[in-house]
Scaffold this motif. Structure first.
Motif: not given
Lengths: 394, 394
Positions: A37, A112-115, A117, A207, A210, A224, A325, A327, A339, B29, B33, B50, B68-69, B87
């Protein structure tokens, strides 16, 4: 004038200096399959074969990539040195690292941070293989701090793009509130909003299915999930979650409407109380936001506003970063749930953009969720979105 | 009727049986991203927190994901069991694995195949953490064989979609050949092709900027670079590389045109010889293709046709898988260069779709590259694209 990519690459150099990291390397391949990303931020095109984009604390910018893609790299104007190869990246990569001899090599890997990773496990293993006989194998560190700062701290041109996306979203909302009528389905309303996006030449922020979410009444599943054939009826709360992508930057806004029953001139008391509570939670968080606080503190302010008003806590974070993004990077305005990793402990910084989106269910009526987009400034925070304070009544 | 996602999830079960793998887990997850490229195939929506999509050899299909998904997961109709959490995914994930007790847990990590390498390094580390106190940590294997088979072996509905994308591409090519004139720039021609895509409501198969590639004459840089202000001139070879995405499936086709000089009624001899060589290389590879051969064998047939005709070898693979992405799963029809990993050693299998795209430079005129899209059948292979055998003259 510098392009956004050139602007962000320059910003990265100063962040490396601040974080005391000698070298940051984005290591990717076949980005049409797996897109790191950060690539659109610091490069702006796809890369096919193993490629390394190297930025150093001293200001060197080097791209090592397949020979068929050196011309595209040159055209970005963001990399001083472009090195092509045909069969394997290894030789050139090791040569460049030996020349620069960095004490830290930050790579795009973060639990920790998906962006931050974007490095796949397979690519990580390949990198380990390439560097096995070198001292650099011991110098790999996570680039999460670099990427979080780079994504989080928006430049003026990035903020301008987010503002434009927010404005377009508010416009489509206004048109939608005029258009919708009891008896329509959630899907019909969503279709109207999709058409609004097309008309403006924009894209959905997430998406298609959604975005928007449209939830009418107490039986529509919030989350979502896309709109359904449930009818909008008088006495329903109608909840929207919607955003657009304009020039690659997103908005993410929730809005609320109540369909008056015959004889009603305002929403019933429980609806009003829930709505006011959500407004209050957002206002409390907004007032508190300023550089130097961490995400969990802001979350706690909004969350406790809701629970102090007698509602159960919402089972998601109060807000998240917003940018390329829906998120995006920055802190998580959320509680210390596993999470979220360390994201709730990150600092608010000037130039970051966040959502604030607490919510409350109102049995018998539906769901109240509002979401505003907020810019962190040097001294506090300001709303980018309109800040809904009254239920739309219809 | 089963959706494509349902069809592919079922196909995955039979592939697990064939490959003797008890359980395959896609662990992701924030897919807005970082998108694991298998997710659209087996799920078809984004996932935020996740999430584990589990498919077993015995036919169990289980989705563990944020509360939520869960509704979106239910709507896919592809997962029998849907487990939500708030969580942390860890408890539910370990519980499901304990119940199923698989001997192998295949995860989406591969040094070789980018389309099977959607698991990030950070997520891999998290998974190791979640499973640290369990026997499962020792049972992780690569899902590359599963994913390569699942992406590679197209179902009839996938093939139908690729055919439709190919047909649309050929149509736009025909219109473009009628439209273009000497004196136009490469960019003008590309603009016309973009308009053709928009008119059909389709998207580019890869980067907007580089799709199409248009290369006119000897000075245009061939490769993954976009069209320029270079003029189309008489005496130029004009080379196109172009594909569309239709219903999520791609085409990828190269075509050649020669602009006759005053008095010419055919292309000059060196142009014709190069063109015929590229046609011959494609035909030789096409005739050889059948299940049971490996990618490198096909590459060698095309490559040696070119070098035997006296040209230098092209510095890229002869062909690649085609499907949801312009570079999709299956074998690499390429030489044993390090960057291709083990992909040249993979088998051709019925239902796979490949490109064939050898090329030759003709000094003074430009570049000759053709690219056809080919379906592997039970007994051989057939062209999906038209198979250009004559230079378009204009």
């Amino acid at each position: 004038m510098a392009t956004l990519v050139q602007e962000k690459v320059r910003q990265a150099v100063s962040i490396l200096e601040e974080k005391h990291i000698d070298l940051w390397m984005t290591f990717v391949r076949e980005t049409s399959a797996v897109l790191d990303p950060i690539l659109p931020v610091i490069y702006g095109a796809t890369l096919t074969w193993h490629s390394a984009l190297i930025i150093t604390r001293r200001g060197e910018t080097i791209a090592i990539l397949g020979n068929l893609e050196t011309e595209t790299a040159r055209r970005t104007g963001a990399y001083q040195e472009i090195i092509g190869y045909d069969k394997s990246i290894q030789t050139e990569l090791v040569r460049v690292l030996q020349r620069l001899n960095p004490n830290q090599i930050a790579v795009n890997s973060s639990p920790n941070d998906p962006t931050a990773d974007g490095l796949t496990h397979g690519m990580y293993q390949q990198l380990e293989g390439y560097l096995a006989q070198t001292p650099f194998i011991e110098r790999l560190v996570s680039a999460e701090g670099v990427i979080s700062a780079l994504r989080g701290r928006k430049t003026p041109s990035e903020i301008a793009r987010i503002r434009a996306a927010v404005d377009a979203t508010e416009q489509i909302y206004r048109q939608t509130f005029e258009y919708l009528q009891p008896g329509m389905t959630e899907k019909q309303v969503a279709q109207f909003m999709h058409a609004g996006i097309r008309e403006k030449g924009l894209a959905e922020a997430w998406d298609y299915e959604n975005c928007p979410a449209v939830n009418s009444g107490p039986y529509s599943v919030v989350g979502h999930a896309g709109p359904t054939d449930i009818l909008l009826e008088r006495g329903h709360l109608v909840h929207f979650d919607f955003g657009v992508k304009q020039e690659e930057y997103c908005s993410d806004i929730q809005r609320m409407l109540y369909l008056l029953k015959a004889g009603e001139i305002s929403a019933p008391a429980p609806v009003q109380h829930a709505f006011q509570t959500v407004v209050d939670a957002i206002q409390a968080a907004l007032k508190a936001m300023r550089p130097g606080l961490v995400g969990a503190e802001i979350d706690n302010i909004a969350r406790s506003t809701v629970t102090n008003a007698g509602y159960p806590e919402y089972m998601y974070g109060t807000g998240h970063g917003l940018g390329r993004a829906a998120h995006d990077g920055g802190a998580m305005l959320g509680p210390h749930w596993e999470k979220y990793g360390n994201q709730p402990d990150l600092l608010l910084e000037p130039g970051q953009v966040y959502t604030l989106e607490p919510g409350v269910a109102v049995p018998g009526y539906g769901y109240v969720g509002l979401e505003e987009d907020v810019l962190v400034t040097e001294t506090g925070a300001e709303l980018l979105s309109a800040g809904q304070k009254e239920l739309v009544l219809k």
